[in-house]
Design an enzyme around this catalytic site. Structure first.
Site, PDB file in Angstrom:
ATOM      1  N   ARG A  71     -93.147 -54.683  27.556  1.00 26.68           N
ATOM      2  CA  ARG A  71     -92.843 -54.849  29.213  1.00 26.68           C
ATOM      3  C   ARG A  71     -93.183 -53.566  29.792  1.00 26.68           C
ATOM      4  O   ARG A  71     -93.238 -52.320  29.365  1.00 26.68           O
ATOM      5  CB  ARG A  71     -91.254 -54.866  29.144  1.00 26.68           C
ATOM      6  CG  ARG A  71     -90.661 -56.038  28.461  1.00 26.68           C
ATOM      7  CD  ARG A  71     -89.197 -56.159  28.963  1.00 26.68           C
ATOM      8  NE  ARG A  71     -89.206 -56.544  30.278  1.00 26.68           N
ATOM      9  CZ  ARG A  71     -88.067 -56.432  30.997  1.00 26.68           C
ATOM     10  NH1 ARG A  71     -86.872 -56.525  30.754  1.00 26.68           N
ATOM     11  NH2 ARG A  71     -87.892 -57.012  32.299  1.00 26.68           N
ATOM     12  N   ASN A 110     -87.164 -50.861  40.520  1.00 25.66           N
ATOM     13  CA  ASN A 110     -86.158 -51.522  39.735  1.00 25.66           C
ATOM     14  C   ASN A 110     -85.889 -52.781  40.241  1.00 25.66           C
ATOM     15  O   ASN A 110     -86.993 -53.685  40.886  1.00 25.66           O
ATOM     16  CB  ASN A 110     -84.680 -50.866  40.728  1.00 25.66           C
ATOM     17  CG  ASN A 110     -83.470 -51.254  39.890  1.00 25.66           C
ATOM     18  OD1 ASN A 110     -83.387 -51.018  38.573  1.00 25.66           O
ATOM     19  ND2 ASN A 110     -82.434 -51.695  40.331  1.00 25.66           N
ATOM     20  N   LYS A 111     -84.932 -53.733  39.480  1.00 23.83           N
ATOM     21  CA  LYS A 111     -85.160 -55.185  39.525  1.00 23.83           C
ATOM     22  C   LYS A 111     -85.522 -55.713  40.775  1.00 23.83           C
ATOM     23  O   LYS A 111     -84.863 -55.297  41.948  1.00 23.83           O
ATOM     24  CB  LYS A 111     -83.643 -55.680  39.172  1.00 23.83           C
ATOM     25  CG  LYS A 111     -83.367 -57.155  39.078  1.00 23.83           C
ATOM     26  CD  LYS A 111     -84.532 -58.062  38.177  1.00 23.83           C
ATOM     27  CE  LYS A 111     -84.565 -57.183  36.815  1.00 23.83           C
ATOM     28  NZ  LYS A 111     -85.999 -57.674  36.111  1.00 23.83           N
ATOM     29  N   GLN A 171     -78.669 -61.023  35.749  1.00 23.31           N
ATOM     30  CA  GLN A 171     -78.037 -59.914  35.038  1.00 23.31           C
ATOM     31  C   GLN A 171     -76.768 -59.448  35.754  1.00 23.31           C
ATOM     32  O   GLN A 171     -76.039 -59.113  34.945  1.00 23.31           O
ATOM     33  CB  GLN A 171     -79.152 -58.863  34.917  1.00 23.31           C
ATOM     34  CG  GLN A 171     -80.492 -58.738  34.095  1.00 23.31           C
ATOM     35  CD  GLN A 171     -81.816 -59.354  34.848  1.00 23.31           C
ATOM     36  OE1 GLN A 171     -81.464 -60.098  35.550  1.00 23.31           O
ATOM     37  NE2 GLN A 171     -82.979 -58.947  34.377  1.00 23.31           N
ATOM     38  N   ARG A 223     -82.320 -55.399  27.251  1.00 19.43           N
ATOM     39  CA  ARG A 223     -83.162 -55.108  28.472  1.00 19.43           C
ATOM     40  C   ARG A 223     -82.427 -53.833  29.186  1.00 19.43           C
ATOM     41  O   ARG A 223     -81.515 -53.509  28.709  1.00 19.43           O
ATOM     42  CB  ARG A 223     -83.247 -56.253  29.143  1.00 19.43           C
ATOM     43  CG  ARG A 223     -82.344 -57.598  29.282  1.00 19.43           C
ATOM     44  CD  ARG A 223     -80.970 -56.885  29.777  1.00 19.43           C
ATOM     45  NE  ARG A 223     -81.145 -56.334  30.970  1.00 19.43           N
ATOM     46  CZ  ARG A 223     -80.041 -55.519  31.483  1.00 19.43           C
ATOM     47  NH1 ARG A 223     -78.814 -55.338  30.705  1.00 19.43           N
ATOM     48  NH2 ARG A 223     -80.279 -54.977  32.735  1.00 19.43           N
ATOM     49  N   ASP A 228     -86.074 -48.449  36.898  1.00 19.63           N
ATOM     50  CA  ASP A 228     -87.050 -48.718  35.691  1.00 19.63           C
ATOM     51  C   ASP A 228     -88.003 -47.489  35.708  1.00 19.63           C
ATOM     52  O   ASP A 228     -88.698 -47.263  34.564  1.00 19.63           O
ATOM     53  CB  ASP A 228     -87.625 -50.065  35.778  1.00 19.63           C
ATOM     54  CG  ASP A 228     -86.494 -50.930  35.482  1.00 19.63           C
ATOM     55  OD1 ASP A 228     -85.671 -51.618  36.350  1.00 19.63           O
ATOM     56  OD2 ASP A 228     -86.539 -51.415  34.429  1.00 19.63           O
ATOM     57  N   ALA A 257     -83.780 -50.391  31.214  1.00 20.42           N
ATOM     58  CA  ALA A 257     -84.955 -49.344  30.846  1.00 20.42           C
ATOM     59  C   ALA A 257     -84.450 -48.388  29.805  1.00 20.42           C
ATOM     60  O   ALA A 257     -85.250 -48.427  28.805  1.00 20.42           O
ATOM     61  CB  ALA A 257     -85.150 -48.539  32.157  1.00 20.42           C
TER      62      ALA A 257
HETATM   63  O1  MRU Z   1     -85.533 -56.813  33.600  1.00 23.68           O
HETATM   64  P1  MRU Z   1     -84.487 -56.009  33.270  1.00 23.68           P
HETATM   65  O2  MRU Z   1     -82.992 -56.529  32.861  1.00 23.68           O
HETATM   66  O3  MRU Z   1     -84.917 -55.113  31.924  1.00 23.68           O
HETATM   67  O4  MRU Z   1     -84.135 -55.044  34.307  1.00 23.68           O
HETATM   68  C1  MRU Z   1     -83.172 -54.122  34.397  1.00 23.68           C
HETATM   69  C2  MRU Z   1     -83.109 -53.478  35.805  1.00 23.68           C
HETATM   70  O5  MRU Z   1     -84.019 -53.443  36.523  1.00 23.68           O
HETATM   71  C3  MRU Z   1     -82.034 -52.371  35.661  1.00 23.68           C
HETATM   72  O6  MRU Z   1     -81.555 -51.972  36.853  1.00 23.68           O
HETATM   73  C4  MRU Z   1     -82.718 -50.937  35.363  1.00 23.68           C
HETATM   74  O7  MRU Z   1     -83.501 -51.002  33.956  1.00 23.68           O
HETATM   75  C5  MRU Z   1     -81.924 -49.651  34.970  1.00 23.68           C
HETATM   76  S1  MRU Z   1     -80.849 -50.051  33.735  1.00 23.68           S
HETATM   77  C6  MRU Z   1     -79.705 -48.449  33.429  1.00 23.68           C
END
Ligand code: MRU
Length: 348
Positions: free
Chosen positions: A89, A247-248, A196, A46, A237, A48
Site C-alpha cells: 500500500r 487521509n481516507k 470503515q 488496515r 496516513d 496507517a
Molecule cells: O484504507 P485504510 O482503511 O487503511 O485507511 C485508513 C485511514 O485513512 C485512517 O484514517 C488512517 O490510516 C489513520 S489510522 C489511525
C-alpha cells in the site's frame, strides 16, 4: 480495554480479519511474510499505524523463514522481504517508517550471529507494536483537553484501536476525553466505499460503550448546518512537511465543510506519520484501489456493468484547513512547517 487487532505469540502472527467486521470476528494466523503482505494489500489489517506494526512483524517472520547462512546473503534476502511488504500500500508512510526501522537493525548488527540478528528483528517488531499503543495513549492525553465536555465529534473512516496497535489516534483522543469524565458523542461517517466508519468505527465504539451515531458521508454538511456537530477529528496516513494531510477519501470534503461552519478540524497521528521528505501534499502517492469496491456492496452490484469508475483511496487536506495536528510529542498548529519540524526534533 479497547481491542488490539494484531497479536504475536511464539512465531505466529494473528490478525483480526477487518474485512468481516462487524458480522464475524475471525482471527487469521500468519507464519509467512508473503501472506502478511497479502493481508495488508487486501485489508485484513488496515489503518496507517496498524499497517506499520503488521509489516514490522511480517519482516520479522520473513527473517525467521530466510535460509541465508552468511550476513551478505541475509541482508540481501531481508531487503527482498522488505520490498515485498513495502509494495502493498503506497500512501500510509508508517509502512515504510516501520520497515526502515527493521532495516536499521540489520545494518547495525552485521558483526553478530544471524540467530541474534533474527532475535533483534523480532524484538524490534514487538517494540514497534507495544510502543504504538503507548504513543496513542500519550497522543490522547494531549488531545483530550481540546474536546469540550458534551461535544459531538464527527470522525471519518476508522482511526481507532482497529487501525493501530491499540487505543487509536482520532478515537484515542475521544477515549482519553471519555476517560477524563467528559460526555462525548461520536458521529461516524460511514466512509464509502470500504465502509470503515460503519463497519469498524461504529463497531469498536459500541463495543466500548462510547455513544456513536452512524451517518452516511453526504449527511455531515446538513448536521453541521443544524449545529449538531462541535468539532471534527480524523487520523492521517501521511502528513507532508508543510502540514498537508493525506487521509481516507472524503476527509478533504469534511475539512471544507468544517471551515464553512467554523468548526475545529483536528488531525490526530503519531509523529511516525509525518513525512519530512515530502514537502507538500501534492507529492504524496495516492493509492487507487480496484473498481469493484465502488461498483459492489459485498457481492451485490450497485452500478451498471462496464461503467467507468474512479476509486482513489485517499485525498489530501491542505494545511490551511487543519486547526491542529495532535501527536504524542505535543500539538502542532500553524505555522506547520516549523511546528512539525520542531516536533520531529523533540526527544521521545
Ligand atoms: O484504507 P485504510 O482503511 O487503511 O485507511 C485508513 C485511514 O485513512 C485512517 O484514517 C488512517 O490510516 C489513520 S489510522 C489511525
Amino acid at each position: 480495554m479497547s481491542i488490539r487487532p494484531i497479536e504475536f505469540d511464539r512465531g505466529v502472527l494473528r490478525m483480526l480479519d477487518q474485512r468481516l467486521l462487524p458480522n464475524q470476528e475471525v482471527w487469521l494466523e500468519y507464519r509467512d511474510y508473503r501472506e502478511v503482505a497479502e493481508a495488508i494489500r487486501t485489508m485484513v489489517v488496515r489503518g496507517a499505524p496498524a499497517i506499520g506494526v503488521a509489516a514490522a512483524l511480517g519482516a520479522a517472520l520473513g527473517a525467521l523463514q530466510m535460509t541465508a547462512e552468511d550476513f551478505a546473503s541475509f541482508s540481501e534476502e531481508f531487503e527482498e522481504v522488505c520490498a515485498v511488504l513495502g509494495a502493498t500500500r503506497p500512501t500510509a508512510v508508517n509502512l515504510f517508517w516501520a520497515l526502515d526501522r527493521m532495516r536499521r537493525i540489520v545494518a547495525a548488527h552485521g558483526d553478530e550471529p544471524l540467530a541474534q540478528i533474527r532475535q533483534r528483528l523480532l524484538d524490534e517488531a514487538l517494540a514497534i507494536a507495544a510502543e504504538d499503543e503507548q504513543i496513542n495513549r500519550t497522543l490522547g492525553a494531549w488531545g483530550a483537553p481540546l474536546i469540550a465536555d458534551g461535544s459531538r465529534v464527527l470522525t471519518h473512516c476508522n482511526a481507532g484501536a482497529l487501525a493501530t496497535g491499540g487505543y487509536g489516534t482520532a478515537l484515542g483522543v475521544v477515549r482519553a476525553a471519555v476517560e477524563a469524565g467528559k460526555q462525548i458523542m461520536v458521529y461516524a461517517d460511514e466512509t464509502r466505499p470500504f465502509l470503515q466508519g460503519s463497519r469498524l468505527t461504529a463497531w469498536e465504539l459500541q463495543r466500548d460503550g462510547i455513544p456513536v451515531t452512524l451517518i452516511c458521508d453526504n449527511m455531515a454538511g446538513a448536521l453541521m448546518s443544524q449545529g449538531l456537530i462541535d468539532c471534527v477529528i480524523v487520523g492521517a496516513d501521511r502528513i507532508a512537511a508543510n502540514g498537508d494531510v493525506a487521509n481516507k477519501i472524503g476527509t478533504y470534503t469534511v475539512a471544507v465543510l468544517a471551515r464553512e461552519h467554523n468548526l475545529p478540524f483536528y488531525v490526530a497521528a503519531p509523529t511516525s506519520t509525518i513525512d519530512p521528505n515530502i514537502p507538500h501534499g501534492g507529492l504524496i502517492p495516492i493509492e487507487e484501489r480496484e473498481t469493484r469496491e465502488v461498483t459492489h456492496c459485498g457481492d451485490v452490484a450497485v452500478a451498471p456493468e462496464g461503467v467507468a469508475v474512479r476509486n482513489p483511496a485517499f485525498d489530501v487536506t491542505p494545511a490551511r484547513l487543519v486547526s491542529a495536528i495532535i501527536t504524542e510529542r505535543g500539538v502542532a498548529r500553524a505555522d506547520y512547517p516549523a511546528a512539525l519540524a520542531a516536533l520531529l526534533k523533540k526527544e521521545r
